[in-house]
Write an enzyme that holds these catalytic residues in place. Structure first.
Site, PDB file in Angstrom:
ATOM      1  N   LYS A 147     -15.875  57.904  33.545  1.00 52.53           N
ATOM      2  CA  LYS A 147     -14.377  58.130  33.319  1.00 52.53           C
ATOM      3  C   LYS A 147     -14.131  59.093  32.355  1.00 52.53           C
ATOM      4  CE  LYS A 147     -10.468  55.093  31.809  1.00 52.53           C
ATOM      5  NZ  LYS A 147     -10.347  53.768  30.937  1.00 52.53           N
ATOM      6  N   LEU A 154      -3.912  56.366  29.463  1.00 54.40           N
ATOM      7  CA  LEU A 154      -4.812  55.406  29.971  1.00 54.40           C
ATOM      8  C   LEU A 154      -4.127  53.985  29.951  1.00 54.40           C
ATOM      9  CD1 LEU A 154      -7.600  56.253  27.365  1.00 54.40           C
ATOM     10  CD2 LEU A 154      -7.590  57.140  29.797  1.00 54.40           C
ATOM     11  N   SER A 171      -7.212  51.516  33.907  1.00 54.01           N
ATOM     12  CA  SER A 171      -7.005  52.930  33.881  1.00 54.01           C
ATOM     13  C   SER A 171      -8.347  53.672  34.313  1.00 54.01           C
ATOM     14  CB  SER A 171      -6.650  53.361  32.440  1.00 54.01           C
ATOM     15  OG  SER A 171      -7.882  52.794  31.632  1.00 54.01           O
ATOM     16  N   ILE A 175      -9.018  48.105  27.581  1.00 49.18           N
ATOM     17  CA  ILE A 175      -8.276  47.788  26.377  1.00 49.18           C
ATOM     18  C   ILE A 175      -7.275  46.638  26.839  1.00 49.18           C
ATOM     19  CG2 ILE A 175      -6.471  49.591  26.073  1.00 49.18           C
ATOM     20  CD1 ILE A 175      -6.741  49.442  22.889  1.00 49.18           C
ATOM     21  N   GLY A 176      -7.285  46.322  28.056  1.00 50.48           N
ATOM     22  CA  GLY A 176      -6.104  45.316  28.563  1.00 50.48           C
ATOM     23  C   GLY A 176      -6.539  44.859  30.057  1.00 50.48           C
ATOM     24  N   GLY A 177      -7.891  45.612  30.509  1.00 49.01           N
ATOM     25  CA  GLY A 177      -8.070  45.310  31.812  1.00 49.01           C
ATOM     26  C   GLY A 177      -8.912  46.515  32.652  1.00 49.01           C
ATOM     27  N   SER A 178      -8.694  47.475  31.887  1.00 51.68           N
ATOM     28  CA  SER A 178      -9.137  48.806  32.475  1.00 51.68           C
ATOM     29  C   SER A 178     -10.444  49.292  33.209  1.00 51.68           C
ATOM     30  CB  SER A 178      -8.583  49.943  31.524  1.00 51.68           C
ATOM     31  OG  SER A 178      -7.478  50.143  31.372  1.00 51.68           O
TER      32      SER A 178
END
Lengths: 564, 564
Positions: free
Chosen positions: B135, B193, B219, B240-243
């Site tokens: 990434k 992101l 992201s 940090i939330g599903g990325s």
């Protein structure tokens, strides 16, 4: 506003009376000698305060020795508990070290353990019948948690009617009970916890039993004084800048600051709770290193990571411990010696203690090299900012609950009123600076691989815990040597080394201070006043290296003791 | 202000041209079919884009299969690298998934590895010759890191003249190189992101190769599209939330979000760096679960805790893995099934995927019980506050460097301008709320011990990753199912389950929405548009349980695949 009968003075006095009244009358001393009459109240002095021969035998035994006897039925939990309740009662009268004494409940618990043992012919757990003292941040059923705040009296951390008062127990308390430990008292702290001395408006000042001219240290100061007087074989404190290590060092004890996430802090009272850039950690103080190992290993057997979201799943690692012991035995370790941070020079007895430790390691066949890390000042400035994230709002508002004044020892850090808290952007900058500092320090550590001759970088750092053996009241002026370890989140264990001898530890007439602060702190050293005080060093390992650090601290401490 | 020739549009266009020009002309496609002509560009379609038979063989092999051949000399690193460079070139042309392509450097590295192998008759490490995509948060020498920000072009994270530009490498990059991996490209991200889609003002929009009507996710969206097209066997994203999990799920891949502190994030670019209440974590995506294990195990062999101050010393635990595999084989596991969070109902194909997973587990002999945890809404509200700690200052100022506009997908969370950052007191309150939520959730998990019949609480939770199989552009409207895992810091692995069949996954005519949000998201499901899209579930284990979660995910995924 407070009515006449509920001024903070009256409320504090009532609480103090209730603490003192919890000491059974049979154990009360008719008089306490003045400091001039009896500077040192440890050992033979406290033995003469009404302890029986058997009580002395029991209380002079370390935690490992005690559980050897309580887990095979040689001593009952009850007789051990009574002995420590008695000695703790004396310790409190001599130094002001208790916030809560709950001896009746402890003796009931001990009887239940004895009954269990009689029925099962086996201990309930590895700490069967071991009295364990707790800093007054732990919640224990039946008693309150004031943390030295008058405004917390009769509440649950300042709140009334929560239904938690005297009922809720901290996670580690539950685990200690499950392991067979007997809880019997909670020990004094400076209100706010942010001081290297122990003073609050309830119990006043806790003194150092070895030399009552000096502080017992803080913030786990009551633990230090109590265990220093052998009123407890092992107890738990907390550390966000030195608060376990300072009282351990000042009282001739072993004490370990584990890295954050090793032992469960869940459900404890705290200052500035929710500040998560440098976490306060919980850890034990005891009269021997092996006692620290006993309780840590026992707690880890309870899988605290299943009950505390901040504990990492790292069980006690026998292999790491064994490797360290083998290296220790085969004289294959390398230590970095750090004598002076270039900001505040350690007093002469602390310098001598470092020399003794270095010579002992060399005699044991280990290598000692000079430690030249990234600027400690940078690391100390970072944690100083973190302690001030909220501008003192939490501390001042806790004191404000009862309108009580902040001790001058805390004012030195937090001023007389709160200032504006930092915002998220500023906090993030400090967090990045901290991570970068930790990274740089770690790579310096890695780089010593080329100097050790062992193929490994150094195994631990040997350094002062404080510039003084203990501070004189209101003179705890520098936290840099202890707090740097918190910035780094390293594991550090205090090793007792010697005692001050005024004829040896004389003032250095040729001393050249780095600056005003250094000069000021040097001037606080007076061999006459300090005579007899304990002197210690700290052994600092990498993050989460508790097994290794304990193994090294024990071997070093034993060898130093043998040579004394 | 920007001059005419350096408007953000011009700067972005120049960077885009340079990305596209880094695709060798021999691998360029003369035309790309429209979505209407060719919705699905995976498999047979991409095979027809000029790949040789051997290139197809190599790129259809998973990472474990590849290192089996490169570590015994059957395939050269060079031929493997060239094959993936070729396929990645096609993938980029089909979906816009690359930010940087450095194929020449990769092929040079591969040749060096081949030389090493020829000289030593042994691989340099367990990832010898394995191409790994990254990434665009990883710093890799020779190329820049824009993270999709035009203002970062030609800088080091927005700063000019740092001396780090195109020289500095992130910690994990160094470790991957030491293990023998070949780095060859960096993949697209949404700027900031903070989105479940991948869009920025440089490369535009990255589409889902399986169904170009849909997003590839975000992201780590470029990773998802690239690996979904088998232009990479394994790559690293962040979460940090599903990325990590969103692009894995949307592209039919396995992807794991490890708990924080397991893999090294040190030295990577990030958004809102220094926010440490919920840490972004790094983890792999791949075409097989065993490939995830391969790279995680290899990285842990590098002892990343010696080079990243935030990594815990937890090596790969073979015993934990073996225990999980034994329990899996002996049908002794219990899973908690969580079908609906009561806020947004999963679309029909996601419901069907959950049913398939449940039936598969039951067929394998495991037990599945209903999961009734503490309110997810509470946990989701906590992380939503944490994402907003700085009020969007960091994101808006990074976009402000070039004066470029924020994508509407990010504006949905962060508005059109920053707001006042939270202060330390408010942040502390959120940190406490988070810890209390984690504690409550963990005790609920513990409490299921009484329902499983195994003597243990449930082993994992089976739940949706998102309410949709993939989102339609600008319609990624709900992050609750993925973000709750970040609040809890649990380990979660995506397991691919099925593909949408418009004749089976019909709109539920009797659907009763919980409210407007639910109704709105339900309305976004259109079987015609979604036809063919991948559908996945997530398997969530406790904190730091990567070995166990991977073992379970692999077995479940294999069994589902066998039954398809």
């Amino acid at each position: 506003m407070a009515s006449n009968t509920s001024t903070w003075q009256n409320l504090g006095k009532a609480k103090l009376d209730s603490i003192n009244n919890s000491i059974p009358s049979k154990w009360r001393l008719s008089s306490i000698p003045s400091i001039e009459e009896q500077r040192d109240v440890t050992s033979s002095f406290i033995h003469s305060c009404g302890l029986s021969k058997q009580e002395i035998d029991i209380t002079e035994t370390d935690a490992v020795g005690i559980v050897e006897k309580t887990t095979n039925g040689k001593w009952t939990a009850e007789e051990v508990t009574v002995a420590f309740c008695h000695r703790a009662s004396l310790a409190h009268q001599l130094t002001n070290c208790l916030h809560e004494a709950f001896f009746d409940a402890a003796i009931e618990d001990a009887k239940r353990l004895d009954k269990y043992y009689a029925e099962n012919k086996a201990p309930i757990g590895p700490l069967h019948g071991l009295p364990v003292s707790l800093k007054d941040q732990f919640h224990v059923k039946g008693v309150e948690t004031t943390m030295g705040y008058i405004g917390w009296i009769g509440t649950f951390m300042g709140k009334k009617g929560t239904g938690q008062e005297k009922v809720f127990e901290s996670e580690m308390v539950k685990e200690l009970r499950a392991l067979g430990a007997v809880l019997y008292c909670k020990t004094s702290v400076p209100h706010t916890l942010m001081a290297g001395e122990t003073v609050n408006n309830i119990i006043g000042y806790t003194t150092n039993p070895k030399n009552r001219n000096l502080t017992c240290g803080g913030s786990s100061g009551g633990e230090g004084a109590l265990i220093g007087l052998k009123g407890s074989p092992v107890g738990f404190g907390t550390d966000i800048g030195g608060s376990i290590r300072i009282p351990a060092a000042f009282n001739g004890l072993y004490g370990i600051r584990p890295s954050s996430g090793r032992l469960p802090y869940e459900g404890m009272a705290n200052s500035m709770d929710g500040q998560n850039s440098v976490l306060s950690v919980v850890g034990p103080l005891a009269t021997s290193a092996r006692s620290l190992r006993l309780v840590i290993k026992a707690l880890l057997s309870q899988q605290p990571w299943l009950h505390d979201p901040l504990v990492h799943e790292i069980p006690w690692r026998e292999d790491q411990e064994k490797e360290a012991l083998d290296l220790m035995k085969n004289s294959k370790l390398t230590f970095g010696i750090y004598k002076n941070d270039g900001i505040v020079t350690p007093h002469p007895p602390v310098q001598r203690a470092l020399d003794i430790a270095v010579k002992t390691l060399e005699k044991m066949g280990h290598k000692v090299i000079e430690w030249k890390p990234p600027s400690h000042k940078r690391g100390i400035d970072i944690i100083a900012k973190i302690w001030m994230f909220d501008g003192g709002v939490d501390l001042h508002s806790s004191l404000g609950l009862a309108g009580e004044p902040m001790a001058e020892q805390v004012q030195a850090l937090y001023g007389s009123a709160p200032i504006e808290p930092l915002n998220a952007t500023k906090i993030a900058e400090v967090n990045i600076a901290k991570r970068e500092y930790q990274k740089e320090y770690m790579e310096y550590w890695n780089s010593t691989k080329d100097q050790t001759g062992t193929g490994r970088p150094i195994d631990a750092i040997l350094m002062p815990l404080a510039p003084f053996a203990a501070a004189r009241p209101t003179k705890y002026k520098y936290l840099g040597y202890s707090a740097i370890v918190n910035t780094l989140d390293y594991t550090s264990c205090i090793v007792p080394v010697t005692n001050i001898d005024k004829n040896v530890d004389v003032v250095d007439k040729n001393f050249k201070p780095f600056g005003e602060q250094d000069k000021d702190i040097a001037a606080d050293y007076d061999p006459e006043i300090y005579e007899g005080a304990h002197v210690a060093v700290q052994l600092v390992g990498r993050r989460l290296q508790e097994e290794k650090v304990l193994a090294m601290a024990e071997q070093l401490g034993n060898e130093i003791a043998r040579s004394r």
